[in-house]
Enzyme design. Structure first.
Site, PDB file in Angstrom:
ATOM      1  N   PRO A  91      -0.063  -7.371 -52.027  1.00  0.00           N
ATOM      2  CA  PRO A  91      -0.970  -8.516 -51.902  1.00  0.00           C
ATOM      3  C   PRO A  91      -0.987  -9.382 -53.170  1.00  0.00           C
ATOM      4  O   PRO A  91      -1.482 -10.510 -53.137  1.00  0.00           O
ATOM      5  CB  PRO A  91      -2.347  -7.873 -51.679  1.00  0.00           C
ATOM      6  N   GLU A 118      -2.722   3.514 -54.049  1.00  0.00           N
ATOM      7  CA  GLU A 118      -3.281   2.318 -54.690  1.00  0.00           C
ATOM      8  C   GLU A 118      -2.189   1.429 -55.275  1.00  0.00           C
ATOM      9  O   GLU A 118      -2.476   0.367 -55.833  1.00  0.00           O
ATOM     10  CB  GLU A 118      -4.270   2.705 -55.788  1.00  0.00           C
ATOM     11  N   ARG A 156      16.342 -12.360 -37.577  1.00  0.00           N
ATOM     12  CA  ARG A 156      16.361 -13.448 -36.588  1.00  0.00           C
ATOM     13  C   ARG A 156      17.231 -14.617 -37.017  1.00  0.00           C
ATOM     14  O   ARG A 156      17.736 -15.360 -36.184  1.00  0.00           O
ATOM     15  CB  ARG A 156      14.952 -14.004 -36.371  1.00  0.00           C
ATOM     16  N   ASP A 171      12.424 -22.495 -33.279  1.00  0.00           N
ATOM     17  CA  ASP A 171      11.202 -21.809 -33.683  1.00  0.00           C
ATOM     18  C   ASP A 171      10.285 -22.725 -34.462  1.00  0.00           C
ATOM     19  O   ASP A 171      10.722 -23.594 -35.184  1.00  0.00           O
ATOM     20  CB  ASP A 171      11.519 -20.640 -34.625  1.00  0.00           C
TER      21      ASP A 171
HETATM   22  C1  9WO Z   1      -5.697  -1.952 -52.731  1.00  0.00           C
HETATM   23  C2  9WO Z   1      -6.789  -2.633 -53.170  1.00  0.00           C
HETATM   24  C3  9WO Z   1      -8.124  -2.339 -53.160  1.00  0.00           C
HETATM   25  C4  9WO Z   1      -9.017  -3.268 -53.691  1.00  0.00           C
HETATM   26  C5  9WO Z   1      -8.560  -4.483 -54.176  1.00  0.00           C
HETATM   27  C6  9WO Z   1      -7.223  -4.783 -54.165  1.00  0.00           C
HETATM   28  C7  9WO Z   1      -6.366  -3.853 -53.663  1.00  0.00           C
HETATM   29  N1  9WO Z   1      -5.060  -3.912 -53.556  1.00  0.00           N
HETATM   30  C8  9WO Z   1      -4.665  -2.769 -53.015  1.00  0.00           C
HETATM   31  C9  9WO Z   1      -3.299  -2.540 -52.784  1.00  0.00           C
HETATM   32  O1  9WO Z   1      -2.499  -3.362 -53.165  1.00  0.00           O
HETATM   33  N2  9WO Z   1      -2.981  -1.393 -52.136  1.00  0.00           N
HETATM   34  C10 9WO Z   1      -1.625  -1.188 -51.780  1.00  0.00           C
HETATM   35  C11 9WO Z   1      -1.363  -0.713 -50.400  1.00  0.00           C
HETATM   36  C12 9WO Z   1      -0.665  -0.705 -52.780  1.00  0.00           C
HETATM   37  C13 9WO Z   1       0.714  -1.177 -52.396  1.00  0.00           C
HETATM   38  C14 9WO Z   1       1.003  -1.030 -50.906  1.00  0.00           C
HETATM   39  N3  9WO Z   1      -0.104  -1.384 -50.116  1.00  0.00           N
HETATM   40  C15 9WO Z   1      -0.203  -2.606 -49.551  1.00  0.00           C
HETATM   41  C16 9WO Z   1       0.743  -3.586 -49.478  1.00  0.00           C
HETATM   42  N4  9WO Z   1      -1.295  -3.034 -48.942  1.00  0.00           N
HETATM   43  N5  9WO Z   1      -1.101  -4.280 -48.506  1.00  0.00           N
HETATM   44  C17 9WO Z   1       0.141  -4.638 -48.820  1.00  0.00           C
HETATM   45  C18 9WO Z   1       0.652  -5.929 -48.515  1.00  0.00           C
HETATM   46  C19 9WO Z   1       1.969  -6.243 -48.790  1.00  0.00           C
HETATM   47  C20 9WO Z   1       2.423  -7.514 -48.503  1.00  0.00           C
HETATM   48  N6  9WO Z   1       1.619  -8.436 -47.988  1.00  0.00           N
HETATM   49  C21 9WO Z   1       0.335  -8.142 -47.695  1.00  0.00           C
HETATM   50  C22 9WO Z   1      -0.171  -6.884 -47.963  1.00  0.00           C
END
Ligand code: 9WO
Length: 253
Positions: A91, A118, A156, A171
């Site tokens: 994220p 995490e 794709r 698309d």
């Molecule tokens: C957990 C978390 C908790 C509170 C505030 C921020 C936070 N970030 C994360 C976090 O990044 N957890 C991850 C779980 C660790 C790496 C893999 N995970 C993940 C990747 N969750 N969401 C994604 C992701 C990847 C790409 N695009 C959107 C979401």
């Protein structure tokens, strides 16, 4: 040569399961894309095959250890072509969009890292990750689904991946616009008829109606996308017609 993707993941079965279906399975079978999963757990040497550990500084949750990832990446590098970037799905990353996917699809492949817990020890990211990508501003439990979305979006676009009926050229986002609405049988459902023009057999009128709907939806739902388009005179006229036919609430024409 196939577009080559290696994916570092603690859940290779999850990824491989998804890849058994649809367009992706066919593209893999036809060697348009090659996807190989690598489990960092297979690159541990302790009795418990430890891939995670507590977070320095304290707090809940575990962090993925750098060394198993490092060894897995070394093996990936030894077995694949040089020059592919390592992408961490998180994220905190750069927002993925059609342009980024197009750019990636023009290269020879990617090495994707799907994190769990995490996250990943920052030292591994600093030393080995070339770019961090986010598919949206939300958190899931791991990078596998985001990685699969990237794999599928790239696939794709690879020549031959889509059948005749499934061109990626039309698309959303290749056109820069949202899609027009679609209808199938029956002609009337829940008291609502299919727009008559779609039953008319007039292909030019149908193409014009679809363009008008695509422009209109982009205007009303994604004005940010519309701002990036260079509309032809015909498209301007169609959009004006759409606006006249679909006034925004409270708007006097
Ligand atoms: C957990 C978390 C908790 C509170 C505030 C921020 C936070 N970030 C994360 C976090 O990044 N957890 C991850 C779980 C660790 C790496 C893999 N995970 C993940 C990747 N969750 N969401 C994604 C992701 C990847 C790409 N695009 C959107 C979401």
């Amino acid at each position: 040569m196939a577009f080559r993707i290696d994916l570092l993941t603690l859940f290779p079965d999850l990824v491989e399961g998804y890849c058994q279906y649809g367009v992706l399975s066919r593209a893999l079978r036809e060697e348009i894309v090659a996807l190989q999963c690598w489990n960092p757990r297979d690159f541990t040497s302790d009795r418990h095959a430890t891939v995670d550990d507590a977070s320095y500084g304290g707090g809940p949750g575990m962090v993925m250890k750098a060394e198993p990832l490092d060894r897995a990446l070394q093996t990936v590098r030894e077995n694949g072509p040089e020059g592919r970037p390592v992408i961490y799905l998180s994220p905190q990353g750069r927002r993925v969009n059609h342009d980024l996917i197009e750019c990636a699809a023009a290269g020879e492949g990617l090495i994707l890292l799907a994190g769990r817990y995490e996250g990943v020890d920052e030292r591994f990211i600093d030393q080995h990750v070339d770019d961090e990508w986010s598919i949206g501003d939300f958190v899931v439990n791991g990078g596998e689904l985001p990685a699969l979305m990237v794999v599928e979006a790239i696939t794709r676009l690879l020549p031959g991946a889509l059948g005749d009926g499934e061109s990626a050229q039309q698309d959303s986002f290749s056109t820069g616009m949202l899609d027009y609405p679609h209808y199938t049988r029956p002609k009337e459902y829940a008291g609502v008829a299919v727009p008559p023009v779609l039953l008319s057999g007039d292909h030019r009128a149908i193409a014009r109606w679809r363009m008008k709907q695509a422009l209109g939806r982009t205007w009303s739902r994604r004005p940010d996308l519309l701002a990036g388009l260079e509309l032809s005179a015909e498209q301007c006229k169609l959009l004006d017609e759409f606006k006249a036919e679909n006034p925004k609430p409270g708007e006097l024409n």
